[in-house]
Design a protein around this motif. Structure first.
Motif, PDB file in Angstrom:
ATOM      1  N   THR A   1       1.020   9.309  -6.033  1.00 28.57           N
ATOM      2  CA  THR A   1       1.238  10.717  -5.704  1.00 28.57           C
ATOM      3  C   THR A   1       2.516  11.233  -6.371  1.00 28.57           C
ATOM      4  OG1 THR A   1       2.430  10.064  -3.743  1.00 28.57           O
ATOM      5  CG2 THR A   1       0.086  10.528  -3.462  1.00 28.57           C
TER       6      THR A   1
ATOM      7  N   TYR B   1       9.656   7.339  -3.249  1.00 28.43           N
ATOM      8  CA  TYR B   1      10.881   7.290  -2.441  1.00 28.43           C
ATOM      9  C   TYR B   1      11.866   6.291  -3.053  1.00 28.43           C
ATOM     10  CZ  TYR B   1       8.474   9.645   1.447  1.00 28.43           C
ATOM     11  OH  TYR B   1       7.812  10.538   2.240  1.00 28.43           O
TER      12      TYR B   1
ATOM     13  N   THR C   1       8.414  15.229   1.059  1.00 28.39           N
ATOM     14  CA  THR C   1       7.189  14.441   0.897  1.00 28.39           C
ATOM     15  C   THR C   1       6.059  15.289   0.326  1.00 28.39           C
ATOM     16  OG1 THR C   1       7.831  13.041   2.731  1.00 28.39           O
ATOM     17  CG2 THR C   1       5.515  12.992   2.124  1.00 28.39           C
TER      18      THR C   1
ATOM     19  N   PHE D   1       0.837  -1.204   0.000  1.00 28.44           N
ATOM     20  CA  PHE D   1       0.000   0.000   0.000  1.00 28.44           C
ATOM     21  C   PHE D   1       0.875   1.258   0.000  1.00 28.44           C
ATOM     22  CE2 PHE D   1      -2.341   3.281   2.463  1.00 28.44           C
ATOM     23  CZ  PHE D   1      -3.390   3.482   1.586  1.00 28.44           C
ATOM     24  N   TYR D   2       1.947   1.195   0.772  1.00 26.46           N
ATOM     25  CA  TYR D   2       2.901   2.308   0.864  1.00 26.46           C
ATOM     26  C   TYR D   2       3.553   2.566  -0.495  1.00 26.46           C
ATOM     27  CZ  TYR D   2       7.581   4.217   2.091  1.00 26.46           C
ATOM     28  OH  TYR D   2       8.735   4.933   2.156  1.00 26.46           O
TER      29      TYR D   2
ATOM     30  N   CYS E   1       2.230   8.167   4.031  1.00 34.99           N
ATOM     31  CA  CYS E   1       1.126   8.129   3.057  1.00 34.99           C
ATOM     32  C   CYS E   1       0.125   9.251   3.343  1.00 34.99           C
ATOM     33  CB  CYS E   1       0.403   6.784   3.107  1.00 34.99           C
ATOM     34  SG  CYS E   1       1.363   5.420   2.469  1.00 34.99           S
TER      35      CYS E   1
ATOM     36  N   PHE F   1      -7.316  15.874  -8.596  1.00 29.88           N
ATOM     37  CA  PHE F   1      -7.015  17.156  -7.955  1.00 29.88           C
ATOM     38  C   PHE F   1      -7.500  18.331  -8.799  1.00 29.88           C
ATOM     39  CE2 PHE F   1      -4.436  14.763  -5.033  1.00 29.88           C
ATOM     40  CZ  PHE F   1      -4.499  15.522  -3.878  1.00 29.88           C
TER      41      PHE F   1
ATOM     42  N   VAL G   1       1.665  12.650   2.456  1.00 27.79           N
ATOM     43  CA  VAL G   1       1.821  13.003   1.040  1.00 27.79           C
ATOM     44  C   VAL G   1       0.482  13.443   0.447  1.00 27.79           C
ATOM     45  CG1 VAL G   1       1.600  10.659   0.082  1.00 27.79           C
ATOM     46  CG2 VAL G   1       2.846  12.389  -1.174  1.00 27.79           C
ATOM     47  N   PHE G   2      -0.613  12.791   0.850  1.00 34.90           N
ATOM     48  CA  PHE G   2      -1.928  13.198   0.336  1.00 34.90           C
ATOM     49  C   PHE G   2      -2.299  14.596   0.842  1.00 34.90           C
ATOM     50  CE2 PHE G   2      -2.640   8.585  -0.445  1.00 34.90           C
ATOM     51  CZ  PHE G   2      -2.948   8.688  -1.782  1.00 34.90           C
TER      52      PHE G   2
ATOM     53  N   MET H   1      -0.152  17.157  -0.888  1.00 37.73           N
ATOM     54  CA  MET H   1      -0.576  17.441  -2.266  1.00 37.73           C
ATOM     55  C   MET H   1      -1.749  18.417  -2.268  1.00 37.73           C
ATOM     56  SD  MET H   1      -0.471  13.917  -4.412  1.00 37.73           S
ATOM     57  CE  MET H   1      -0.813  14.474  -6.085  1.00 37.73           C
TER      58      MET H   1
ATOM     59  N   CYS I   1       0.817   4.108  -2.755  1.00 35.89           N
ATOM     60  CA  CYS I   1       0.583   5.520  -2.416  1.00 35.89           C
ATOM     61  C   CYS I   1       1.743   6.380  -2.883  1.00 35.89           C
ATOM     62  CB  CYS I   1       0.397   5.690  -0.909  1.00 35.89           C
ATOM     63  SG  CYS I   1      -1.202   5.137  -0.352  1.00 35.89           S
ATOM     64  N   SER I   2       2.956   5.898  -2.662  1.00 30.87           N
ATOM     65  CA  SER I   2       4.126   6.689  -3.041  1.00 30.87           C
ATOM     66  C   SER I   2       4.223   6.810  -4.570  1.00 30.87           C
ATOM     67  CB  SER I   2       5.392   6.087  -2.417  1.00 30.87           C
ATOM     68  OG  SER I   2       6.236   5.536  -3.367  1.00 30.87           O
TER      69      SER I   2
ATOM     70  N   LEU J   1       5.401  10.486  -5.592  1.00 29.54           N
ATOM     71  CA  LEU J   1       6.416  10.705  -4.568  1.00 29.54           C
ATOM     72  C   LEU J   1       7.648   9.847  -4.878  1.00 29.54           C
ATOM     73  CD1 LEU J   1       7.041  11.946  -1.758  1.00 29.54           C
ATOM     74  CD2 LEU J   1       5.785  10.065  -0.746  1.00 29.54           C
TER      75      LEU J   1
END
Lengths: 354, 354
Positions: free
Chosen positions: A226, A230, B110, A218-219, B131, A259, B134-135, B138, A222-223, A228
């Motif tokens: 978005t 990492y 992040t 899940f991490y 997580c 968004f 980061v949301f 954003m 999500c990363s 992100l």
């Protein structure tokens, strides 16, 4: 194109607001709304020398997002990127699987600005190439967001509304009207649903294929969505990277579009509260005077509409003055009104008005 | 607030397009533009029972980007984030410098979705927290982009135009008009300039403080402002991270804003070509009939304007019908026009119209 075709009838159906209000207030007058005297006064044949210029539909068609254009750009970007990074694969370091697959994967990870860092350029050439590709990729994602994504979501939105209203007896115009007022909301819901599906599918896939526990999976998801990235958890297997190529692009675009829609929804909400306020607000005498465009001492329907539209911020005084100039050109006899006789003789109209 | 105050006069100065066109055609009438008969006919005292509702200015003020709101949110986000990741610093792995600094740096990296991966969460708790951050981050960046950034750029844009026109003798209204038509272009230029400065400053700083060669430094800067963040080159010194905290936020927002402006510019360009096309297009008899809102057989100035605005897509038929309903409510004597006597007796106006 299809979307345009569907929209047009609703607009032309609503083009005459007077008829609409008449319908509400006096249903009997519905089918016999008074014909304007314009045509009755000047019964001229249709062939009156006016060169038929393209209909608004075709201009909108031209302005409409070209889905294929985006597809071609994307294919070109990925094609060139894959060739470059495949040829320069020895100037890249990190976890490698298959040469071509890694090149495509690197392109997608770069383009979506995820940038895990599991595969990075190690020479000056590849580093500069990566810089060029990330900027081009961002522009391309912007193009996708502005054109193709919205186009696809809107089409799905129409289908959703139709599906929701299938059991209620409503005419197509009603559906399009309902869609018009809640368009952004429907699109928002569509994208959010898709995003949820993508997150769930992504989490399950990563957990199985990349052999992670659910939290890590899940991490990682999500990363990624978005952008992100990492990079401590990423796609390191061949199967994972094949999945990643499709999933990353879809999910990052989906989340960015979400968004954008939220922002649009917010703007619309504000605009609506302003519209409501402008409509409930009482007009003052000074404003009544300002609204009187033709200076005849009275504010007619259309003058009132223009005044309120200005207050709502939908139109600017510049818009009005631009069109007014055009009006003066057309108004050959300087009466302050246009009649059919004036528009059939446009050849002489450019000079006398000035 | 200041921006609003500056904008208002230009709007009111241009509010009367008739006067404007009159000025062009007949410069002598400039100072004695004919007063509407509305006030002359009904010389009523100002205290006529109308409850003074807020002026449009104040509503715009309310809707206007609240710079302070964004600052408070940002401070809260960074505050909470720093405390969380400082307390959980032993559940983070990677290059560490100073506890608090690392926490702030991690938050910024992040939030901007750069995600170098030089400092990553290593426990379930920190991963889920990342997580969540980061949301939220954003959303916050979205808020900054929609409110504060545009507000600041617009202010700078006004200053830029003023500076450019300082030697030419132009009145403030002229400046604001010039700014109005080219607003997005000026903002685009402003952001691009700022972006160049940020890239140069970033490259020089990273090269010196992080002791990289110029290519690596430029590569690191590019990978940051695009939020790519591969992480092979990042800020690993204490001084570098202090700089990064400010620089990353500014530069990522700047580059995102630049892309937004380019999109806006594109939309405006399209809209302008549509406006141009609508203005040069000849009106047909059928359209003339459609434009005749009050059905008197002639198309007046304001009816013509409304018709063209609809063609330009600036307003929808729904806008018109909404305001028309309001008009019918106000038009107590059902003459199809509003006079000052009708607006001073609004108490009885809600029923008879319906």
């Amino acid at each position: 194109m299809d979307g345009d075709g569907a929209k047009q009838p609703s607009v032309s159906g609503l083009l005459d607001p007077t008829t609409q209000t008449n319908q509400k207030k006096n249903p009997k007058r519905r089918c016999c709304c008074p014909k304007s005297a314009l045509l009755a006064d000047n019964v001229l044949p249709d062939i009156n020398g006016i060169v038929q210029l393209p209909h608004p539909e075709s201009i909108f068609g031209k302005l409409h997002p070209s889905f294929y254009q985006v597809a071609v750009y994307l294919a070109a970007y990925l094609g060139v990127g894959t060739i470059c990074f495949y040829l320069l694969r020895h100037q890249m370091k990190g976890k490698k699987t298959n040469g071509v697959l890694d090149a495509v994967y690197f392109c997608i990870v770069t383009m979506a600005t995820v940038g895990y860092g599991d595969l990075v350029p190690s020479s000056v050439l590849t580093k500069l190439l990566a810089c060029a590709f990330v900027f081009t990729g961002m522009a391309l994602v912007g193009l996708i967001l502005s054109k193709a994504a919205d186009y696809l979501v809107e089409k799905q939105g129409i289908l959703l509304v139709k599906a929701l209203l299938i059991h209620q007896e409503v005419c197509p115009t009603e559906i399009l009207k309902k869609l018009g007022t809640n368009k952004v909301r429907y699109k928002c819901v569509m994208v959010l649903l898709l995003l949820f599906v993508l997150i769930i599918v992504g989490t399950i896939f990563v957990a199985f294929v990349e052999e992670m526990n659910v939290v890590d999976s899940f991490y990682c998801v999500c990363s990624t969505i978005t952008t992100l990235g990492y990079g401590d958890k990423s796609f390191s297997t061949q199967a994972g990277r094949v999945f990643a190529v499709f999933w990353i692009l879809t999910s990052t675009i989906c989340s960015a579009q979400f968004f954008l829609y939220v922002a649009e929804l917010n703007t619309e909400r504000k605009r609506r509260s302003l519209v409501k306020w402008v409509l409930t607000r009482r007009i003052t005498k000074v404003e009544l005077q300002e609204a009187d465009i033709d200076r005849d001492g009275f504010v007619g329907k259309s003058e009132f509409i223009l005044h309120k539209l200005k207050e709502m911020g939908k139109i600017s005084p510049e818009d009005i003055s631009l069109i007014l100039e055009k009006f003066q050109d057309l108004d050959v006899d300087q009466t302050g009104t246009l009649s059919a006789s004036e528009i059939v003789a446009p050849a002489q109209s450019s000079e006398p008005g000035k």
